[in-house]
Design an enzyme around this catalytic site. Structure first.
Site, PDB file in Angstrom:
ATOM      1  N   CYS A 202       0.915  -1.067  -0.167  1.00 47.54           N
ATOM      2  CA  CYS A 202       0.000   0.154  -0.029  1.00 47.54           C
ATOM      3  C   CYS A 202       0.868   1.050  -0.123  1.00 47.54           C
ATOM      4  O   CYS A 202       1.858   1.228   0.719  1.00 47.54           O
ATOM      5  CB  CYS A 202      -0.757  -0.022   1.153  1.00 47.54           C
ATOM      6  SG  CYS A 202      -2.380  -1.027   1.053  1.00 47.54           S
ATOM      7  N   HIS A 203       0.286   2.488  -0.795  1.00 53.03           N
ATOM      8  CA  HIS A 203       1.142   3.538  -0.713  1.00 53.03           C
ATOM      9  C   HIS A 203       1.013   4.258   0.663  1.00 53.03           C
ATOM     10  O   HIS A 203      -0.212   4.326   1.245  1.00 53.03           O
ATOM     11  CB  HIS A 203       0.572   4.286  -1.951  1.00 53.03           C
ATOM     12  CG  HIS A 203       1.209   3.767  -3.248  1.00 53.03           C
ATOM     13  ND1 HIS A 203       0.554   2.878  -4.139  1.00 53.03           N
ATOM     14  CD2 HIS A 203       2.107   4.162  -3.935  1.00 53.03           C
ATOM     15  CE1 HIS A 203       1.156   2.615  -4.964  1.00 53.03           C
ATOM     16  NE2 HIS A 203       2.106   3.480  -5.094  1.00 53.03           N
TER      17      HIS A 203
ATOM     18  N   MET B 210      -8.272   0.496   0.727  1.00 55.77           N
ATOM     19  CA  MET B 210      -7.467  -0.278   1.652  1.00 55.77           C
ATOM     20  C   MET B 210      -7.750   0.606   3.030  1.00 55.77           C
ATOM     21  O   MET B 210      -7.883  -0.145   4.336  1.00 55.77           O
ATOM     22  CB  MET B 210      -6.334  -0.479   1.528  1.00 55.77           C
ATOM     23  CG  MET B 210      -6.148  -1.638   0.278  1.00 55.77           C
ATOM     24  SD  MET B 210      -7.504  -2.829   0.226  1.00 55.77           S
ATOM     25  CE  MET B 210      -6.863  -3.879   1.741  1.00 55.77           C
ATOM     26  N   GLU B 211      -7.528   1.838   3.109  1.00 59.55           N
ATOM     27  CA  GLU B 211      -7.652   2.616   4.306  1.00 59.55           C
ATOM     28  C   GLU B 211      -8.987   2.494   4.820  1.00 59.55           C
ATOM     29  O   GLU B 211      -8.951   2.412   6.066  1.00 59.55           O
ATOM     30  CB  GLU B 211      -7.174   4.063   4.063  1.00 59.55           C
ATOM     31  CG  GLU B 211      -5.617   4.185   3.795  1.00 59.55           C
ATOM     32  CD  GLU B 211      -5.184   3.741   2.515  1.00 59.55           C
ATOM     33  OE1 GLU B 211      -4.112   3.700   2.224  1.00 59.55           O
ATOM     34  OE2 GLU B 211      -5.998   3.314   1.496  1.00 59.55           O
TER      35      GLU B 211
ATOM     36  N   ASP C 134     -13.111  -6.447  21.397  1.00 61.23           N
ATOM     37  CA  ASP C 134     -12.191  -6.645  22.360  1.00 61.23           C
ATOM     38  C   ASP C 134     -12.863  -5.982  23.647  1.00 61.23           C
ATOM     39  O   ASP C 134     -12.686  -6.397  24.781  1.00 61.23           O
ATOM     40  CB  ASP C 134     -10.836  -5.761  22.036  1.00 61.23           C
ATOM     41  CG  ASP C 134      -9.962  -5.586  23.027  1.00 61.23           C
ATOM     42  OD1 ASP C 134      -9.618  -6.966  23.691  1.00 61.23           O
ATOM     43  OD2 ASP C 134      -9.573  -4.657  23.445  1.00 61.23           O
TER      44      ASP C 134
END
Length: 161
Positions: free
Chosen positions: A83-84, A118-119, A133
């Site tokens: 990924c950039h 992707m972010e 969690d």
């Protein structure tokens, strides 16, 4: 064997080895991506809600998950190979309780040469993991059901689910 769709994997070089996509010839445009994660919350968890969040000693579950999602979007190139590294113009994470699920929407914006799908996906996923969690003391029966890209704009082609 030939690829019948004429599409190629973008993260392979001519020798078939992993490579970061060269975006040097692409135009700078506003790019926006929206991703969604859904996590099933059993009654043991849902019964803890007051005023749209669960308050714990660690803080509000959704508030903490929002911060985790934003942080994750910013760290995506450290987590996903190839990924950039991008200067993000904005990251917005919203979480809403819908029936038996927490629905997490992560919107990421940048002005650059490559997209932010992707972010957005990473932000939504890490926010869902944070909800899990923080609520696992009540039950482990939570299920992160799906993470998906909802839309993206900018670049070569727009997409909307």
């Amino acid at each position: 064997m030939a690829n019948p769709s004429n599409k190629e994997f973008t993260h392979l070089n001519k020798s078939g080895q992993p490579a970061m996509v060269d975006v040097s010839d692409k135009n700078i445009t506003l790019r926006v991506a929206v991703a969604e994660s859904r996590i099933f919350l059993p009654e043991e968890v849902r019964s803890q809600f007051t005023e749209q969040d669960i308050q714990t000693r660690k803080g509000g579950v959704f508030q903490t998950a929002i911060i985790a999602g934003i942080m994750a979007a910013k760290k995506t190139p450290e987590l996903i190979p190839l990924c950039h590294t991008l200067l993000l113009d904005g990251v917005d994470v919203n979480i809403a309780l819908e029936s038996e699920e927490a629905v997490i929407r992560c919107t990421v914006k940048t002005t650059g040469k490559t997209g932010v799908e992707m972010e957005a996906l990473t932000g939504a996923t890490v926010a869902a993991l944070t909800v899990y969690d923080m609520c696992k003391a009540f039950t482990h029966d939570m299920v992160i059901r799906e993470t998906k890209l909802i839309s993206k704009t900018g670049g070569k082609a727009d997409y909307a689910r």
